[in-house]
Design a protein around this motif. Sequence first.
Motif, mmCIF file in Angstrom:
data_model
loop_
_atom_site.group_PDB
_atom_site.id
_atom_site.type_symbol
_atom_site.label_atom_id
_atom_site.label_comp_id
_atom_site.label_asym_id
_atom_site.label_seq_id
_atom_site.Cartn_x
_atom_site.Cartn_y
_atom_site.Cartn_z
ATOM 1 N N UNK A 10 0.940 -1.183 0.230
ATOM 2 C CA UNK A 10 -0.050 0.033 0.050
ATOM 3 C C UNK A 10 0.821 1.207 -0.048
ATOM 4 N N UNK A 11 0.736 2.049 -1.035
ATOM 5 C CA UNK A 11 1.610 3.248 -1.025
ATOM 6 C C UNK A 11 0.591 4.424 -0.479
ATOM 7 N N UNK A 12 0.716 4.638 0.868
ATOM 8 C CA UNK A 12 -0.050 5.372 1.628
ATOM 9 C C UNK A 12 0.096 6.778 1.262
ATOM 10 N N UNK A 13 1.237 7.415 0.540
ATOM 11 C CA UNK A 13 1.305 8.867 0.513
ATOM 12 C C UNK A 13 1.002 8.860 -1.109
ATOM 13 N N UNK A 14 0.460 8.147 -1.816
ATOM 14 C CA UNK A 14 0.019 8.371 -2.928
ATOM 15 C C UNK A 14 -1.101 9.320 -3.051
ATOM 16 N N UNK A 15 -1.148 10.452 -3.965
ATOM 17 C CA UNK A 15 -2.130 11.311 -3.996
ATOM 18 C C UNK A 15 -3.515 10.994 -4.486
ATOM 19 N N UNK A 16 -3.540 10.156 -5.332
ATOM 20 C CA UNK A 16 -4.719 9.669 -6.004
ATOM 21 C C UNK A 16 -5.295 10.741 -7.004
ATOM 22 N N UNK A 17 -6.747 10.706 -6.942
ATOM 23 C CA UNK A 17 -7.385 11.618 -7.875
ATOM 24 C C UNK A 17 -8.034 12.988 -7.113
ATOM 25 N N UNK A 18 -7.717 14.041 -7.248
ATOM 26 C CA UNK A 18 -7.774 15.239 -6.740
ATOM 27 C C UNK A 18 -9.117 16.101 -7.474
ATOM 28 N N UNK A 19 -9.713 16.712 -6.388
ATOM 29 C CA UNK A 19 -10.671 17.588 -6.975
ATOM 30 C C UNK A 19 -10.208 19.185 -7.085
ATOM 31 N N UNK A 20 -10.222 19.628 -8.317
ATOM 32 C CA UNK A 20 -9.499 20.999 -8.507
ATOM 33 C C UNK A 20 -10.095 21.717 -9.524
ATOM 34 N N UNK A 21 -11.231 22.182 -9.662
ATOM 35 C CA UNK A 21 -11.940 22.877 -10.754
ATOM 36 C C UNK A 21 -11.102 23.978 -11.434
ATOM 37 N N UNK A 22 -10.354 24.521 -10.580
ATOM 38 C CA UNK A 22 -9.577 25.803 -11.177
ATOM 39 C C UNK A 22 -8.523 25.321 -12.199
ATOM 40 N N UNK A 23 -7.772 24.193 -11.843
ATOM 41 C CA UNK A 23 -6.629 23.472 -12.527
ATOM 42 C C UNK A 23 -7.552 22.746 -13.622
ATOM 43 N N UNK A 24 -8.598 22.327 -13.418
ATOM 44 C CA UNK A 24 -9.423 21.585 -14.601
ATOM 45 C C UNK A 24 -9.830 22.627 -15.733
ATOM 46 N N UNK A 25 -10.078 23.737 -15.396
ATOM 47 C CA UNK A 25 -10.262 24.769 -16.114
ATOM 48 C C UNK A 25 -8.941 25.241 -17.024
ATOM 49 N N UNK A 26 -8.038 25.402 -16.198
ATOM 50 C CA UNK A 26 -6.836 25.759 -16.889
ATOM 51 C C UNK A 26 -6.414 24.516 -17.923
ATOM 52 N N UNK A 27 -6.217 23.507 -17.332
ATOM 53 C CA UNK A 27 -6.048 22.400 -18.523
ATOM 54 C C UNK A 27 -7.020 22.444 -19.464
ATOM 55 N N UNK A 28 -8.153 22.662 -19.194
ATOM 56 C CA UNK A 28 -9.203 22.354 -20.284
ATOM 57 C C UNK A 28 -8.886 23.566 -21.624
ATOM 58 N N UNK A 29 -8.455 24.855 -20.726
ATOM 59 C CA UNK A 29 -8.096 25.824 -21.959
ATOM 60 C C UNK A 29 -6.976 25.762 -22.648
ATOM 61 N N UNK A 30 -5.904 24.761 -22.173
ATOM 62 C CA UNK A 30 -4.699 24.516 -22.863
ATOM 63 C C UNK A 30 -5.011 23.133 -23.768
#
Lengths: 535, 310
Positions: free
Chosen positions: A349-369
């Motif tokens: 088990x990789x305890x410190x693995x971040x996994x799947x985050x929720x970040x709508x601001x970053x989502x919008x930025x990536x979408x624009x790119x």
Amino acid sequence: MTRSTTRKAPLGVVLGTGLALAACSGAIAQERPALTVAVNELARSLDPGEHTGNVDIRIYYSIFDTLIRRDFAKPKADGGANLVPGLAESWSWTTPTTFDLKLRRGVTCHDGSPFDANDVLATFSPDRLWGPKAYYPEGRVYFGNFTQVEKLDDFTVRITVAQHDPIIEHRLSSYMSFAICDEPWNAFRKEGVDSKVWMDQAAKALRWKPVGTGPYSFVDYQKNDKVTLAAFDRYFGGKPAAKTITFRSVPEVAARVAGLVAGDFDIAVELPPDQWDGLKGYKDVSVKTEPLENSHVLQFNTNDPVLSDKKLRHAMSLSIDRKALIDALWKGQTYTPNGHQLPSFGPMYVKDNKGYAYDPALAKKLLAESSYKGQEISYRLIPNYYLYNVEAAQVIQEMWRNVGINARIDFVDSFKEVRKPGAQVFAWSNTYRVPDPSGAILTLWGPDSENQKTWKLYGASPAFNDAASELTAETDEAKRRATFARLLTAFEDDMPMTMLYNPVTGYGVKKGIEWTPYSQYYMDFRPSNFSLGAK
Amino acid sequence: MPGRLFLTKLARGLLTVWLIVTLTFVALNLSGDPIEALVGDQAPAEVIAHYREKFGLDRPLWQQYVSYVSGIAQGDFGLSLSDQRPAIELIAAALPRTLRLGLTAFVLGLLLGVGLGIVAALNRNRAIDRFVMSFAVLGFSLPNFFLGILLILLFSLHWRLLPSSGDQTIWHLILPAVTLGTHFAGTFARFTRSAMLEVLSKQYVVAARAKGVPRPRRVLWHALPNAAIPIITIIGLKLGDLVAGSIIVETVFAVPGVGRLLVNAVTSRDFALVQAILIMTSITMVLANLAVDAIYALIDPRMRAARSES
């Protein structure tokens, strides 16, 4: 819970016969209550090789044992799966490719025959489970690495594998590893007759007449009505607490709830979250919930012209508020795994693995790119195949709309339709069949998986496939964990799927029943997990 | 019914059954892969291929159809995909439970519906007529799953008077029989009322009244037999509907009858079982229609005369 009652008798008669009756163990058995469990659907068969669905395993878990048992009730301190002796008392690697098991003595099969190495040979025969033409083809998924299973003596068995398997203990405690008793099975064996032919006859005869070593033996099956099991008092784990267990088929949730409250049933399974609060209002019923070792995921077709843009896939994942979904749909009773893994992976088990985050601001930025130009994206699902999958899709559709992603929900009626050409996003579930990457992510997403080879929905990066190949070959625990951490990072970067949450299963249980549900659909009525107190 | 007419109707009935067999086969095969329902959403292709071969589903569709129809002609309806037992054996085990529930509900609905229909007709446009018709409309239009769950909530959950599921005892029969019977009663009451109203206004009933025939005799002896044709028609239709009508009720009350068997078979795409149940249901319908035709001829001499003339 229907307890046996005794007629009132004159005092002298009671005194005269009381001691003799008390000494009789049969009297104790008579006093045990009968348990009725309302299930949404009965098992398709009680053959542990044929079906491993939730409706099947919850029943035959009481009939069969495994050589090594996973103690779900007592996980290790780090949350890892705890393996304890089952039909085998001890086990060890004697060479890197030979694994010896010492069997428990004094175990009896339901047909009265003693359990020994012959039963293990019958269970793990190549013709049955792992050979190139195994009768049960799913056995190869778990035991395809076996090259030989031999009897060293009546209570010692040796398994030889092609390549050292660091998680063989987990495999021997999971699906497909339930031990059958050899005599009823081999009674169908005929010299010169193809194994598939006689095994077909054996399977047909025994699918509703199973013979195992578990705490309850099979009594009766009525299709769509009930499966009845009776206490097997010679069970090596102690006397079972109930005289009989009847699994009654009650497909309607309302009828399961009503029957539980009215006292017709002692346990009701598959109670969805919208029933929990109502049931908690009854003093004689408790609600037990357990997140399952299964994840609801959204798969992205990385080979689709629109979704092949990784930034779009990341934006879609980042714009999903999983906590909102969990709170709204599952009453906050579950979680989103941090990556394609579970705490039960233990040392892996990789305890410190971040996994799947929720970040709508970053989502919008990536979408624009990204190259996304607002095209309508198809989100396919089979309505109600998974609990709340339609509701989740509607919420996610709105979450995507909020960041500028335009999705259309398409209802289809099979996974063949889900994956047919044009697939872009679809709802799927991933089961962690063995608490290790090789029982989950490698099987479902690895270089040899259907996703990469057959369906061609995942064009994996070299980083992922290289890590997967290394992980498969590696046997050192520390190196495996480091490789797995790399694999998870590559997988999350590839983003062929995003994690939603692990679904929760709810049980209604009458007061006085001490029983704990597990993170898999097994219903464990062994004395160690099931007792009956005062009502 | 003359023999030739009977044979014509029988031939039509057989044609209907064949059409149903064919349409069911085509519809089920278009609806998806039964193996997927059997092995789950994560099964490897190797496992799916194994089961497709095992159940003969890897053969061309026309071959599957030919072998299925020739099997039926020999009385072999095939093996249930999920249960591996002959489909007909599973139906035979479930049928008595469906008949017990269906016939109880039917008799309940018949007695209640015909009785209330007569009462309503005799009290036309009075409060009692409106009350009975309100009940009839409600009984007819209230979905079985809603009425069933309502009865469970009241009689099992709230008052804890009756069991909510199963069919182990006579007490288990009450709620499902009332649910299904209410639907039948609503239908019969409406038809009986309108048929009776038509007959009650006929001259021979007026003449009987003028001759001083007592009201009970007038109603039961002169009016009811003449109102029987439409009532028997609807009884025939509903009798053929026994299995189909029990689908919802058996599911709600967990009665392990043919209706439940069909629901499960459809969910798991158990082709052989679905086909066998639909064929059985269609045969029931065809036989019920034939029986109704025969009864027409028995009770109404005008029909015998008209048919022999034609």
